[in-house]
Design a protein around this motif. Structure first.
Motif, PDB file in Angstrom:
ATOM      1  N   UNK A  24       0.869  -8.507   0.901  1.00 49.82           N
ATOM      2  CA  UNK A  24       1.342  -9.844   0.620  1.00 49.82           C
ATOM      3  C   UNK A  24       0.617 -10.749  -0.687  1.00 49.82           C
ATOM      4  N   UNK A  25      -0.516  -9.807  -1.102  1.00 51.74           N
ATOM      5  CA  UNK A  25      -1.269 -10.212  -2.394  1.00 51.74           C
ATOM      6  C   UNK A  25      -2.414 -11.080  -1.848  1.00 51.74           C
ATOM      7  N   UNK A  26      -2.757 -11.091  -0.411  1.00 54.15           N
ATOM      8  CA  UNK A  26      -4.081 -11.886  -0.264  1.00 54.15           C
ATOM      9  C   UNK A  26      -5.053 -10.743   0.003  1.00 54.15           C
ATOM     10  N   UNK A  27      -6.485 -11.224  -0.216  1.00 54.60           N
ATOM     11  CA  UNK A  27      -7.336 -10.227  -0.207  1.00 54.60           C
ATOM     12  C   UNK A  27      -8.128 -10.297   1.364  1.00 54.60           C
ATOM     13  N   UNK A  28      -8.522  -9.312   1.759  1.00 54.77           N
ATOM     14  CA  UNK A  28      -9.181  -8.983   2.981  1.00 54.77           C
ATOM     15  C   UNK A  28     -10.381  -8.168   3.056  1.00 54.77           C
ATOM     16  N   UNK A  29     -11.298  -7.979   3.896  1.00 54.90           N
ATOM     17  CA  UNK A  29     -12.212  -6.836   4.102  1.00 54.90           C
ATOM     18  C   UNK A  29     -12.184  -6.391   5.553  1.00 54.90           C
ATOM     19  N   UNK A  30     -12.714  -4.994   5.444  1.00 54.51           N
ATOM     20  CA  UNK A  30     -12.891  -4.425   6.910  1.00 54.51           C
ATOM     21  C   UNK A  30     -14.225  -3.689   6.661  1.00 54.51           C
ATOM     22  N   UNK A  31     -14.877  -3.795   7.790  1.00 56.35           N
ATOM     23  CA  UNK A  31     -16.042  -2.958   7.988  1.00 56.35           C
ATOM     24  C   UNK A  31     -16.013  -1.369   8.204  1.00 56.35           C
TER      25      UNK A  31
END
Length: 106
Positions: A24-31
Motif C-alpha cells: 500500500x506504499x507505507x514503509x515498515x521494518x522487521x527484525x
C-alpha cells in the motif's frame, strides 16, 4: 539494513532491522536478527559500549552484504532441449487470455 537499539529501564538491546515498502506504499521494518543485550555483548566483544557498537555496525554490514548476495543469486532456469524437434502440424499454445475479459465486456 540498520542497527536498532532498544533501551529500557533494565537493559539495552541491539537488533539488526530491515526496512521495506509495503504494497500500500507505507514503509515498515522487521527484525532480521537479534544481537543481544549490552550486558551479554560487553563480555564477548569489548570492555566499553563503543566497542560493542563498532562490532554491531560491522555485523550490520555483513548482514547487508549477505542479503544483497542472496537477492542477486535468484535465477530462473528455463529448460531448453536442442535435440528435440517441433511438430509443425500440432498446435501447442492456445490464445485464450481474452476470455475472462470477454465476459466482463459483454
Amino acid at each position: 539494513m540498520n542497527l536498532h537499539i532498544s533501551k529500557s529501564k533494565n537493559a539495552e538491546s541491539f537488533y539488526i532491522c530491515r526496512s521495506y515498502v509495503k504494497a500500500n506504499g507505507s514503509t515498515s521494518s522487521m527484525i532480521a536478527r537479534k544481537l543481544g543485550t549490552l550486558e551479554q555483548l560487553l563480555i564477548e566483544h569489548g570492555p566499553t559500549r563503543d566497542d560493542v557498537l563498532a562490532w554491531a555496525k560491522n555485523e550490520v554490514k555483513i548482514e547487508t552484504e549477505k542479503y544483497k548476495k542472496e537477492n542477486e543469486e535468484k535465477t530462473v532456469l528455463i529448460p531448453f532441449h536442442a535435440d528435440r524437434h517441433l511438430d509443425y502440424d500440432k498446435q501447442i499454445f492456445f490464445r485464450g487470455g481474452y476470455l475472462f475479459l470477454q465476459s466482463i465486456y459483454y
